[in-house]
Scaffold this motif. Structure first.
Motif, PDB file in Angstrom:
ATOM      1  N   VAL A  87       0.279  84.010 107.004  1.00  0.00           N
ATOM      2  CA  VAL A  87      -0.204  82.847 106.251  1.00  0.00           C
ATOM      3  C   VAL A  87       0.937  82.220 105.442  1.00  0.00           C
ATOM      4  CG1 VAL A  87      -1.713  82.141 104.335  1.00  0.00           C
ATOM      5  CG2 VAL A  87      -2.581  83.690 106.117  1.00  0.00           C
ATOM      6  N   GLU A  88       1.703  83.065 104.787  1.00  0.00           N
ATOM      7  CA  GLU A  88       2.823  82.576 103.976  1.00  0.00           C
ATOM      8  C   GLU A  88       3.881  81.878 104.829  1.00  0.00           C
ATOM      9  OE1 GLU A  88       1.654  82.501 100.793  1.00  0.00           O
ATOM     10  OE2 GLU A  88       3.756  82.889 100.294  1.00  0.00           O
ATOM     11  N   ILE A  89       4.142  82.456 105.992  1.00  0.00           N
ATOM     12  CA  ILE A  89       5.158  81.864 106.870  1.00  0.00           C
ATOM     13  C   ILE A  89       4.715  80.482 107.339  1.00  0.00           C
ATOM     14  CG2 ILE A  89       6.223  82.093 109.167  1.00  0.00           C
ATOM     15  CD1 ILE A  89       6.495  85.102 108.567  1.00  0.00           C
ATOM     16  N   ALA A  90       3.440  80.362 107.669  1.00  0.00           N
ATOM     17  CA  ALA A  90       2.918  79.062 108.091  1.00  0.00           C
ATOM     18  C   ALA A  90       3.020  78.052 106.940  1.00  0.00           C
ATOM     19  CB  ALA A  90       1.459  79.213 108.543  1.00  0.00           C
ATOM     20  N   ARG A  91       2.692  78.523 105.734  1.00  0.00           N
ATOM     21  CA  ARG A  91       2.747  77.634 104.561  1.00  0.00           C
ATOM     22  C   ARG A  91       4.188  77.157 104.326  1.00  0.00           C
ATOM     23  NH1 ARG A  91       3.203  78.011  98.854  1.00  0.00           N
ATOM     24  NH2 ARG A  91       3.746  80.214  98.917  1.00  0.00           N
ATOM     25  N   MET A  92       5.125  78.069 104.457  1.00  0.00           N
ATOM     26  CA  MET A  92       6.526  77.694 104.225  1.00  0.00           C
ATOM     27  C   MET A  92       7.012  76.717 105.284  1.00  0.00           C
ATOM     28  SD  MET A  92       9.857  80.007 103.370  1.00  0.00           S
ATOM     29  CE  MET A  92       9.960  80.957 104.851  1.00  0.00           C
ATOM     30  N   LYS A  93       6.642  77.006 106.515  1.00  0.00           N
ATOM     31  CA  LYS A  93       7.069  76.130 107.608  1.00  0.00           C
ATOM     32  C   LYS A  93       6.548  74.718 107.382  1.00  0.00           C
ATOM     33  CE  LYS A  93       7.084  75.842 112.652  1.00  0.00           C
ATOM     34  NZ  LYS A  93       6.557  76.438 113.882  1.00  0.00           N
ATOM     35  N   GLU A  94       5.274  74.638 107.007  1.00  0.00           N
ATOM     36  CA  GLU A  94       4.672  73.327 106.793  1.00  0.00           C
ATOM     37  C   GLU A  94       5.318  72.610 105.607  1.00  0.00           C
ATOM     38  OE1 GLU A  94       0.607  72.990 107.533  1.00  0.00           O
ATOM     39  OE2 GLU A  94       0.227  71.586 105.890  1.00  0.00           O
ATOM     40  N   ALA A  95       5.592  73.362 104.540  1.00  0.00           N
ATOM     41  CA  ALA A  95       6.106  72.724 103.323  1.00  0.00           C
ATOM     42  C   ALA A  95       7.569  72.319 103.449  1.00  0.00           C
ATOM     43  CB  ALA A  95       5.930  73.674 102.127  1.00  0.00           C
ATOM     44  N   ILE A  96       8.409  73.193 104.002  1.00  0.00           N
ATOM     45  CA  ILE A  96       9.846  72.884 103.992  1.00  0.00           C
ATOM     46  C   ILE A  96      10.493  72.997 105.374  1.00  0.00           C
ATOM     47  CG2 ILE A  96      10.161  73.522 101.543  1.00  0.00           C
ATOM     48  CD1 ILE A  96      11.433  76.171 102.553  1.00  0.00           C
ATOM     49  N   GLY A  97       9.674  73.257 106.382  1.00  0.00           N
ATOM     50  CA  GLY A  97      10.213  73.277 107.749  1.00  0.00           C
ATOM     51  C   GLY A  97      11.104  74.459 108.077  1.00  0.00           C
ATOM     52  N   ILE A  98      11.013  75.517 107.273  1.00  0.00           N
ATOM     53  CA  ILE A  98      11.875  76.675 107.508  1.00  0.00           C
ATOM     54  C   ILE A  98      11.072  77.833 108.104  1.00  0.00           C
ATOM     55  CG2 ILE A  98      13.262  78.474 106.371  1.00  0.00           C
ATOM     56  CD1 ILE A  98      14.714  75.852 106.356  1.00  0.00           C
ATOM     57  N   VAL A  99      11.645  78.462 109.127  1.00  0.00           N
ATOM     58  CA  VAL A  99      11.056  79.662 109.723  1.00  0.00           C
ATOM     59  C   VAL A  99      12.008  80.835 109.435  1.00  0.00           C
ATOM     60  CG1 VAL A  99      10.443  80.773 111.899  1.00  0.00           C
ATOM     61  CG2 VAL A  99       9.918  78.355 111.544  1.00  0.00           C
ATOM     62  N   PRO A 100      11.488  81.937 108.863  1.00  0.00           N
ATOM     63  CA  PRO A 100      12.377  83.078 108.604  1.00  0.00           C
ATOM     64  C   PRO A 100      12.937  83.647 109.909  1.00  0.00           C
ATOM     65  CG  PRO A 100      10.231  83.395 107.527  1.00  0.00           C
ATOM     66  CD  PRO A 100      10.097  82.204 108.434  1.00  0.00           C
ATOM     67  N   GLY A 101      14.180  84.130 109.836  1.00  0.00           N
ATOM     68  CA  GLY A 101      14.809  84.711 111.018  1.00  0.00           C
ATOM     69  C   GLY A 101      15.350  86.104 110.723  1.00  0.00           C
ATOM     70  N   LEU A 102      15.080  87.032 111.646  1.00  0.00           N
ATOM     71  CA  LEU A 102      15.585  88.400 111.507  1.00  0.00           C
ATOM     72  C   LEU A 102      16.495  88.723 112.691  1.00  0.00           C
ATOM     73  CD1 LEU A 102      15.471  91.244 110.119  1.00  0.00           C
ATOM     74  CD2 LEU A 102      13.614  91.787 111.703  1.00  0.00           C
ATOM     75  N   ALA A 103      17.716  89.148 112.392  1.00  0.00           N
ATOM     76  CA  ALA A 103      18.657  89.518 113.456  1.00  0.00           C
ATOM     77  C   ALA A 103      18.805  91.027 113.512  1.00  0.00           C
ATOM     78  CB  ALA A 103      20.016  88.882 113.196  1.00  0.00           C
ATOM     79  N   VAL A 104      18.686  91.572 114.712  1.00  0.00           N
ATOM     80  CA  VAL A 104      18.821  93.018 114.881  1.00  0.00           C
ATOM     81  C   VAL A 104      20.022  93.300 115.776  1.00  0.00           C
ATOM     82  CG1 VAL A 104      17.701  95.125 115.661  1.00  0.00           C
ATOM     83  CG2 VAL A 104      16.332  93.301 114.660  1.00  0.00           C
ATOM     84  N   ILE A 105      20.826  94.251 115.324  1.00  0.00           N
ATOM     85  CA  ILE A 105      21.996  94.646 116.110  1.00  0.00           C
ATOM     86  C   ILE A 105      21.777  96.059 116.634  1.00  0.00           C
ATOM     87  CG2 ILE A 105      24.481  95.104 116.041  1.00  0.00           C
ATOM     88  CD1 ILE A 105      24.553  92.984 113.727  1.00  0.00           C
ATOM     89  N   LEU A 106      21.798  96.177 117.943  1.00  0.00           N
ATOM     90  CA  LEU A 106      21.569  97.475 118.591  1.00  0.00           C
ATOM     91  C   LEU A 106      22.835  97.857 119.355  1.00  0.00           C
ATOM     92  CD1 LEU A 106      19.641  99.744 119.589  1.00  0.00           C
ATOM     93  CD2 LEU A 106      18.916  98.194 121.412  1.00  0.00           C
ATOM     94  N   VAL A 107      23.362  99.035 119.046  1.00  0.00           N
ATOM     95  CA  VAL A 107      24.584  99.474 119.725  1.00  0.00           C
ATOM     96  C   VAL A 107      24.278 100.725 120.538  1.00  0.00           C
ATOM     97  CG1 VAL A 107      27.024 100.033 119.427  1.00  0.00           C
ATOM     98  CG2 VAL A 107      25.848  98.664 117.691  1.00  0.00           C
ATOM     99  N   GLY A 108      24.624 100.671 121.815  1.00  0.00           N
ATOM    100  CA  GLY A 108      24.405 101.832 122.669  1.00  0.00           C
ATOM    101  C   GLY A 108      23.042 101.779 123.323  1.00  0.00           C
ATOM    102  N   ASP A 109      22.698 102.858 124.061  1.00  0.00           N
ATOM    103  CA  ASP A 109      21.463 102.785 124.830  1.00  0.00           C
ATOM    104  C   ASP A 109      20.540 103.963 124.582  1.00  0.00           C
ATOM    105  OD1 ASP A 109      23.825 102.952 127.459  1.00  0.00           O
ATOM    106  OD2 ASP A 109      23.132 104.574 126.170  1.00  0.00           O
ATOM    107  N   ARG A 110      20.410 104.353 123.297  1.00  0.00           N
ATOM    108  CA  ARG A 110      19.402 105.360 122.957  1.00  0.00           C
ATOM    109  C   ARG A 110      18.033 104.769 123.224  1.00  0.00           C
ATOM    110  NH1 ARG A 110      20.627 109.378 118.420  1.00  0.00           N
ATOM    111  NH2 ARG A 110      18.363 109.321 118.229  1.00  0.00           N
ATOM    112  N   LYS A 111      17.207 105.560 123.909  1.00  0.00           N
ATOM    113  CA  LYS A 111      15.871 105.057 124.260  1.00  0.00           C
ATOM    114  C   LYS A 111      15.011 104.825 123.024  1.00  0.00           C
ATOM    115  CE  LYS A 111      14.428 106.064 128.922  1.00  0.00           C
ATOM    116  NZ  LYS A 111      13.741 107.047 129.788  1.00  0.00           N
ATOM    117  N   ASP A 112      15.046 105.790 122.087  1.00  0.00           N
ATOM    118  CA  ASP A 112      14.188 105.651 120.906  1.00  0.00           C
ATOM    119  C   ASP A 112      14.581 104.418 120.095  1.00  0.00           C
ATOM    120  OD1 ASP A 112      16.617 106.824 120.231  1.00  0.00           O
ATOM    121  OD2 ASP A 112      15.764 108.124 118.685  1.00  0.00           O
ATOM    122  N   SER A 113      15.897 104.175 119.969  1.00  0.00           N
ATOM    123  CA  SER A 113      16.346 102.998 119.228  1.00  0.00           C
ATOM    124  C   SER A 113      15.861 101.725 119.906  1.00  0.00           C
ATOM    125  CB  SER A 113      17.878 102.981 119.118  1.00  0.00           C
ATOM    126  OG  SER A 113      18.326 104.020 118.273  1.00  0.00           O
TER     127      SER A 113
END
Ligand SMILES: NC(=O)C1=CN([C@@H]2O[C@H](COP(=O)(O)OP(=O)(O)OC[C@H]3O[C@@H](n4cnc5c(N)ncnc54)[C@H](OP(=O)(O)O)[C@@H]3O)[C@@H](O)[C@H]2O)C=CC1
Ligand SMILES: NC(=O)C1=CN([C@@H]2O[C@H](COP(=O)(O)OP(=O)(O)OC[C@H]3O[C@@H](n4cnc5c(N)ncnc54)[C@H](OP(=O)(O)O)[C@@H]3O)[C@@H](O)[C@H]2O)C=CC1
Lengths: 295, 295
Positions: A22-48
Motif C-alpha cells: 500500500v505504501e509503495i503504491a502511495r509513494m509511486k502515485e505521489a512522487i513517481g518513485i518505485v523503491p529498488g533493491l539490488a542483490v549481488i550473488l557471487v558463486g553458485d551455492r544452491k542455498d544462496s
C-alpha cells in the motif's frame, strides 16, 4: 496439552507485506518513485541462489523493483566492489544486499563496508551497529532478522520494557543486534553464548527468550520459566525419513516440550523466517522514503 | 573485618604510565616521532578546565606532546569543526579529544563525528563502537574508562571468561562499552539500568560487577555474592562537613559494607579514576605507533 499461543510469523509477515504494498503504491502515485533493491550473488551455492530468488519474488509481489548481479565463483574482490560502486551511484537503487557467504578468497569485511551506509538495508555496516548500540543515536537500518523478532513481540502486544530477556547466541547478524534492540526497549538483557556456564539456570529466569544458536532442539521445556515468551530464530535440518527430502527443519527450541510451559512461542518454520524477508522489504521502502524525503 | 583485596588503581596507573614513558622514549629514539594529543575545550566550565589541565600534565609526564585549543562559550559549531579539521590534518597530532560537555547550542554528535576515526582516542565514534560490538572486528580505540576497568581485572589476574558479569549503567561512555568488552572476553553479561526490576536480585548473581551509575553508595553489601569482584566507576560528591571543601567523593558502591563480602574492590578515589587518564595516554601512544607503523 500445549498451552502456548502460537506466534504466527507467516501471518504477520503477510500483513506487513500488504502494508508495504500500500505504501509503495502511495509513494509511486505521489512522487513517481518505485523503491529498488539490488542483490549481488557471487558463486553458485544452491542455498544462496534460492534465498536470492525468494527475495526477488517477494520484492516483485509488493512492487519493489529488483535488480540482480550474479558473478562467478572465481570473480575478483575488485569485480564485486565495482558492482557495489555502480549500485551506490545508481539513483534507482535504494537498497544493496550482498548475499553471504562470499567465496573464501574474498574479504567479507571490506566488501560489506563498501556498501553505502544509506543503502545498507541489511544493517550490517559497523556504523549502523554502533548507532544501534548507542543511546541517543539511531541506525539508518536495523538488521532484518532481529528486527523481525522484535516486530513479532510488538504485533502480539508483548511488553518488553522492564522484562528480563535472554538472547542465546551473539552473532553479528542475529544475536548481538537482537540484544541491542531489546535493550533499547528497556528490557534487562543477558546474552548467553557457547562459553556461558549453566545456561539453563540463566535462561530459566527469562521472561523473553530469543534463541539464535543453530542447534536443533537444544532448549528444553525444563529450561523455561512458566509463562515465558519464546522467539526461535534457529533453522536446523534434522533427519526425517518420512520427509521426501530425507530431512525437516526444526528450531533451537524443543517445540513440543516448551509449548507446554511458555505463554507464547514461534514455530519453525513459519515463525521468524518469513519476518526476515518482510523486514528487508520494509528497510528498502524506508530507504527510498528517506532518500526522496517522502513521508 | 573488611576482607576484600583493594584493587589499587592509582598504583596500577602509575605503573602503566611508566611503561608508556619507556615506549615513547623507545619510539622517539628509533624513528624520531613523539606522540601528540590535541584537546579542544569550549567554554569556561571549571571542572572541564581541571580535567583538561590534568590530562595535559599527565601527557607531559610521559613525554606526549600536548596541544590545546580553548574556544569561548559563544563559539559557533563551525569554529569547533574548524579546529577539529586542523588537527585531523596535522601530522604531529595522533589523538584528538573534545572535552565534554559542549555548550548546549552545539550538536555533540556532529562534532564528535568530525574527529577522524584514526585519531579518535576517546573511542566514542559510532564506527569504533560498532566494531567493538562485532565479532571478528576490532575497534581502533577502546573508550578509556571501560578499558581501564578491564585492565584492572587483567592486572589483578581476575578471570573474566565464563564468569557472570553485571554492568550497572548503560551510558555510551562507560556502561555500554564496558559490557561489550566483558562480552568480548567471554563473560556472560547482563546490563542493569534504571528500568530494571529487582536489580539486587540480578546483581547478587554476579561474579564481576562494574558499576557506572552516578548514585552515591547505591550498591549495598547485601546485594553482593560472597567473593564477587567489584569495579566501582561512580564518582559522587556527598556532603562532608569535616572536609575543607564541604564534600567528599564516594563511589556507587557502599564500600564499607561491600568490602566485607567481596573478594576484591576498587576504592573511590584511587580506583578507576586514575586508570582513565592512563588509558588515554595508552590510546595516544597506540595511535602514533599505528600511524607511523612502529611496533
Ligand atoms: N530465521 C531466519 O531468517 C534466520 C535464521 N538463522 C538461523 O539462526 C541460527 C543462528 O544463526 P547465526 O546467528 O548466523 O549463527 P552463528 O553460528 O553465527 O552464531 C551462533 C551463536 O550461538 C552460540 N552458541 C553455539 N552453541 C551454543 C550453545 N551450546 N549454547 C549457547 N550458545 C551457543 C555461539 O556462541 P559463540 O559466540 O560463543 O561461538 C554463537 O554466538 C541458525 O540456525 C541459522 O540458520 C540465521 C539468520 C536468519
Ligand atoms: N572514573 C572515571 O574516570 C569516570 C567516572 N564516571 C562516573 O561514573 C558514573 C556514571 O557516569 P556515566 O556513565 O557518564 O553516567 P550516565 O548518567 O550517562 O549513565 C548512568 C547510567 O546509570 C543508570 N542508572 C541510573 N539510576 C540507576 C539505578 N537506580 N539503578 C540502575 N541503574 C541506574 C542509567 O540508566 P538509564 O540508561 O535507564 O537512564 C544510566 O544508564 C558517574 O558517577 C560519573 O561521575 C564517568 C566517567 C569516567
Amino acid at each position: 496439552e500445549s498451552t502456548a499461543k502460537v506466534i504466527d510469523g507467516k501471518h504477520v509477515a503477510k500483513q506487513i507485506r500488504e502494508e508495504i504494498g500500500v505504501e509503495i503504491a502511495r509513494m509511486k502515485e505521489a512522487i513517481g518513485i518505485v523503491p529498488g533493491l539490488a542483490v549481488i550473488l557471487v558463486g553458485d551455492r544452491k542455498d544462496s541462489a534460492t534465498y536470492v530468488r525468494n527475495k526477488k519474488k517477494a520484492c516483485e509481489a509488493v512492487g519493489i523493483n529488483s535488480l540482480e548481479v550474479c558473478l562467478p565463483e572465481n570473480s575478483t574482490e575488485q569485480e564485486v566492489l565495482n558492482s557495489i560502486t555502480k549500485f551506490n551511484e545508481d539513483p534507482s537503487v535504494h537498497g544493496i544486499l550482498v548475499q553471504l557467504p562470499l567465496p573464501s578468497h574474498m574479504n567479507e569485511e571490506k566488501i560489506l563496508n563498501a556498501v553505502g551506509i544509506e543503502k545498507d538495508v541489511d544493517g550490517f555496516h559497523p556504523l549502523n551497529i554502533g548507532r544501534l548500540a548507542m543511546r541517543g543515536r539511531d541506525p539508518l537500518f536495523v538488521p532484518c532478522t532481529p528486527k523481525g523478532c522484535i516486530e513479532l513481540l510488538h504485533r502480539y502486544g508483548i511488553q518488553i520494557k522492564g522484562k528480563k530477556a535472554v538472547v542465546i547466541g551473539r552473532s553479528n547478524i542475529v544475536g548481538m543486534p537482537a540484544a541491542l534492540l531489546l535493550q533499547r526497549e528497556d528490557a534487562t538483557v543477558t546474552i548467553v553464548h557457547s562459553r556461558t556456564n549453566n545456561p539453563e539456570g540463566i535462561i530459566k529466569e527469562a521472561d523473553i527468550i530469543i534463541s539464535a544458536v543453530g542447534q536443533a532442539n537444544m532448549v528444553r521445556g525444563s529450561w523455561i520459566k512458566p509463562g515465558a515468551v519464546i522467539i526461535d530464530v534457529g533453522i536446523n535440518p534434522v533427519e526425517d525419513s518420512e520427509s521426501p527430502r530425507g530431512y525437516r527443519l526444526v528450531g533451537d527450541v524443543c517445540y513440543e516440550e516448551v509449548a507446554k510451559v511458555a505463554s507464547a512461542i514461534t514455530p519453525v518454520p513459519g515463525g521468524v523466517g518469513p519476518m526476515t524477508i518482510a523486514m528487508l522489504l520494509s528497510n528498502t521502502l524506508s530507504s527510498a522514503k528517506r532518500i526522496h524525503n517522502f513521508d
